[in-house]
Design an enzyme around this catalytic site. Structure first.
Site, PDB file in Angstrom:
ATOM      1  N   HIS A  84       0.976  -1.180   0.326  1.00  0.00           N
ATOM      2  CA  HIS A  84       0.110  -0.150   0.201  1.00  0.00           C
ATOM      3  C   HIS A  84       0.724   0.939  -0.001  1.00  0.00           C
ATOM      4  O   HIS A  84       2.347   1.265   0.578  1.00  0.00           O
ATOM      5  CB  HIS A  84      -0.816  -0.191   1.118  1.00  0.00           C
ATOM      6  CG  HIS A  84      -0.419   0.146   2.905  1.00  0.00           C
ATOM      7  ND1 HIS A  84       0.339   1.159   3.443  1.00  0.00           N
ATOM      8  CD2 HIS A  84       0.375  -1.292   2.977  1.00  0.00           C
ATOM      9  CE1 HIS A  84       0.795   0.705   4.171  1.00  0.00           C
ATOM     10  NE2 HIS A  84       0.413  -0.735   4.735  1.00  0.00           N
ATOM     11  N   ASP A  86      -0.666   4.330   0.957  1.00  0.00           N
ATOM     12  CA  ASP A  86      -0.663   5.160   1.670  1.00  0.00           C
ATOM     13  C   ASP A  86      -0.124   5.099   3.588  1.00  0.00           C
ATOM     14  O   ASP A  86       0.151   3.931   3.477  1.00  0.00           O
ATOM     15  CB  ASP A  86      -2.425   5.018   2.186  1.00  0.00           C
ATOM     16  CG  ASP A  86      -2.918   3.846   2.731  1.00  0.00           C
ATOM     17  OD1 ASP A  86      -2.747   3.099   2.134  1.00  0.00           O
ATOM     18  OD2 ASP A  86      -4.088   3.861   3.270  1.00  0.00           O
ATOM     19  N   ASP A 116       6.346   0.834   6.884  1.00  0.00           N
ATOM     20  CA  ASP A 116       5.052  -0.003   6.855  1.00  0.00           C
ATOM     21  C   ASP A 116       4.330   1.124   5.859  1.00  0.00           C
ATOM     22  O   ASP A 116       3.564   2.045   6.411  1.00  0.00           O
ATOM     23  CB  ASP A 116       3.931   0.577   8.227  1.00  0.00           C
ATOM     24  CG  ASP A 116       2.647   0.481   8.143  1.00  0.00           C
ATOM     25  OD1 ASP A 116       2.409  -0.628   7.248  1.00  0.00           O
ATOM     26  OD2 ASP A 116       1.226   0.189   9.123  1.00  0.00           O
ATOM     27  N   GLU A 150      -5.304   1.598   2.293  1.00  0.00           N
ATOM     28  CA  GLU A 150      -4.891  -0.012   3.663  1.00  0.00           C
ATOM     29  C   GLU A 150      -5.211   0.727   5.120  1.00  0.00           C
ATOM     30  O   GLU A 150      -5.789   0.040   5.688  1.00  0.00           O
ATOM     31  CB  GLU A 150      -3.861  -0.582   3.569  1.00  0.00           C
ATOM     32  CG  GLU A 150      -3.620  -1.615   3.526  1.00  0.00           C
ATOM     33  CD  GLU A 150      -3.464  -1.524   5.585  1.00  0.00           C
ATOM     34  OE1 GLU A 150      -3.201  -2.477   6.731  1.00  0.00           O
ATOM     35  OE2 GLU A 150      -2.695  -0.429   5.432  1.00  0.00           O
ATOM     36  N   GLU A 151      -4.772   2.208   5.276  1.00  0.00           N
ATOM     37  CA  GLU A 151      -4.757   2.445   6.333  1.00  0.00           C
ATOM     38  C   GLU A 151      -6.463   2.943   6.441  1.00  0.00           C
ATOM     39  O   GLU A 151      -6.275   2.602   8.207  1.00  0.00           O
ATOM     40  CB  GLU A 151      -3.933   3.223   6.730  1.00  0.00           C
ATOM     41  CG  GLU A 151      -2.307   3.432   6.671  1.00  0.00           C
ATOM     42  CD  GLU A 151      -1.875   2.675   7.281  1.00  0.00           C
ATOM     43  OE1 GLU A 151      -2.226   1.940   8.121  1.00  0.00           O
ATOM     44  OE2 GLU A 151      -0.093   2.534   7.099  1.00  0.00           O
ATOM     45  N   GLU A 178       2.511  -7.300   2.862  1.00  0.00           N
ATOM     46  CA  GLU A 178       2.202  -7.093   4.714  1.00  0.00           C
ATOM     47  C   GLU A 178       1.510  -8.618   6.006  1.00  0.00           C
ATOM     48  O   GLU A 178       1.147  -8.596   5.142  1.00  0.00           O
ATOM     49  CB  GLU A 178       2.289  -6.140   4.996  1.00  0.00           C
ATOM     50  CG  GLU A 178       0.922  -5.126   5.228  1.00  0.00           C
ATOM     51  CD  GLU A 178       0.591  -3.515   5.479  1.00  0.00           C
ATOM     52  OE1 GLU A 178       2.578  -2.866   6.051  1.00  0.00           O
ATOM     53  OE2 GLU A 178      -0.309  -3.519   5.110  1.00  0.00           O
TER      54      GLU A 178
END
Length: 432
Positions: A84, A86, A116, A150-151, A178
């Site tokens: 991802h 974001d 991340d 994703e976040e 991840e």
């Protein structure tokens, strides 16, 4: 092997991605921040010879990029490599370096997303570019996906793509993303954790209602106090321990490496900083993250609200819902939404290929399965019947509290860990 050039460019790619601020504030209706990063990824892929697909998912600016590298065997299921674009917010005042600098300092790449997960995005991008430029033909189709949102649960990212553009993932049977593949040091040995399961994400909204009044008067119907009591009960509550198969397998392997008795809570106590992560996989959790009430210091409000981040083990949903209602007690309104848990087995040719790739670069290391207490885009791809794993290979220093860097201040990743990851990822993708 073709990976020297990929190794050499991974840091520059990761740094460039970090410098693009893709902060996700969680509003699915706002203009997204991922477009610039997605366009950068698409340019890098195009430069290497791909014809990537750019998709804005669900809202303007929510950029996603998907590219496919054909393999030697069209009849073999394709492998998805997803990451991802974001990131969560970061306050520059709290950081040693600016969170969107992408600075290399003291052997680390610093910035929001280094862990991340723009580091992994850069690893996948570097290997994808190298394969295409060198004319490498893998054994199976490889689908590289760089995703938005994703976040915030992927509502206008992976979830939207699965619902509206499933053809982009046609033929995909397995996937990696991840959070896994990174090393931990236990008893002087290195193990690489491979994510094979995820808890359910369970967003709990609470409210208490009462009678508004002047703050100077006697008042027996204060919704703030009532909700605070309920939240405190929930905070003190401990959910039952339930050992899922991946948790049991991890604890058994960790106890063997540590040369201690295989008793779950005792093993967790010997894990150092990793205990926060692994301890959260033994039971459900519920953490209050937001509390909102009142408009003025001398007014008792008529309503108080709180948000609770809950993570629920596979198979525990109904029992968890009953337990939550019982703990909160009367007078508290509770609503919730959730994304499902998932689990796969730690076996098969793909897992074997992971092991060969890791040990080729780190002889004597071992792989251990584990359950992730957080959530990833794997939840969306599971809906397409894709078997997913968390495998982002990184060899880390034994004293680095890696799990604390996710969403943390001074997020950073060792430069040599990213270079190691490129070498492992290349070997894995050629073998998978």
């Amino acid at each position: 092997m073709t990976g020297d050039r990929a190794v050499h460019e991974v840091i520059a790619l990761a740094s460039a991605l970090i410098r693009i601020d893709t902060t996700n504030l969680g509003d699915p209706h706002s203009v997204g921040t991922e477009r610039t990063a997605a366009e950068y990824v698409a340019e890098q892929l195009t430069d290497a010879g791909y014809e990537p697909t750019y998709v804005e998912s669900g809202a303007p600016g929510r950029g996603n990029v998907v590219a496919r590298l054909p393999g030697a065997d069209p009849g073999k299921g394709a492998l998805l490599i997803h990451g991802h674009l974001d990131v969560v917010p970061a306050d520059p005042a709290e950081w040693t370096v600016h969170p969107f600098s992408g600075e290399v300092r003291d052997g680390y790449l610093w910035g929001r997303g280094a862990v991340d997960m723009k580091g992994m995005v850069a690893m996948a991008l570097a290997v994808a570019r190298q394969f295409r430029r060198d004319g490498t033909v893998p054994g199976r189709d490889l689908v590289f996906a760089f995703l938005a949102d994703e976040e915030a649960g992927g509502r206008v990212g992976s979830q939207w793509l699965v619902d509206h553009r499933p053809e982009l993932f046609e033929g995909v049977t397995e996937a990696i993303g991840e959070v896994g593949g990174y090393s931990v040091t236990l008893g002087g040995e290195r193990a690489y954790l491979v994510q094979v399961a995820e808890k359910m994400s369970f967003a709990l909204s609470l409210s208490a209602h009462g009678r508004a009044a002047h703050g100077s008067m006697l008042h027996e119907d204060n919704p703030v106090a009532r909700l605070a009591d309920a939240v405190a009960r929930l905070d003190r509550h401990r959910f039952p321990v339930l050992l899922t198969d991946p948790v049991r397998a991890f604890l058994t392997g960790a106890a063997d490496m540590l040369q201690i008795d295989d008793e779950p809570k005792a093993t967790v106590r010997h894990l150092g900083p990793l205990a926060r992560l692994i301890g959260a996989t033994l039971s459900d959790t519920a953490n209050v993250t937001m509390f909102n009430a009142g408009v003025k210091s001398n007014v008792v409000p008529s309503v108080a609200r709180a948000e609770v981040d809950c993570r629920v083990l596979p198979g525990r949903l109904k029992a968890f819902e009953r337990e939550i209602v019982e703990v909160l007690g009367p007078g508290i309104e509770a609503t919730w939404r959730h994304l499902p848990a998932w689990e796969t087995t730690f076996d098969g040719p793909l897992v074997e290929a992971m092991g060969r790739a890791v040990t080729a670069e780190d002889p004597g290391a071992r792989l251990l399965p584990y359950l992730l207490p957080a959530a990833t885009d794997a939840k969306a791809f599971q809906r397409l019947g894709i078997r997913t794993f968390g495998f982002t290979p990184l060899r880390l220093p034994p004293d680095l509290d890696f799990s604390a860097l996710f969403h943390g201040v001074d997020e950073r990743v060792p430069v040599d860990a990213l270079e190691f990851g490129v070498r492992v990822l290349e070997k894995f993708l050629l073998d998978a």
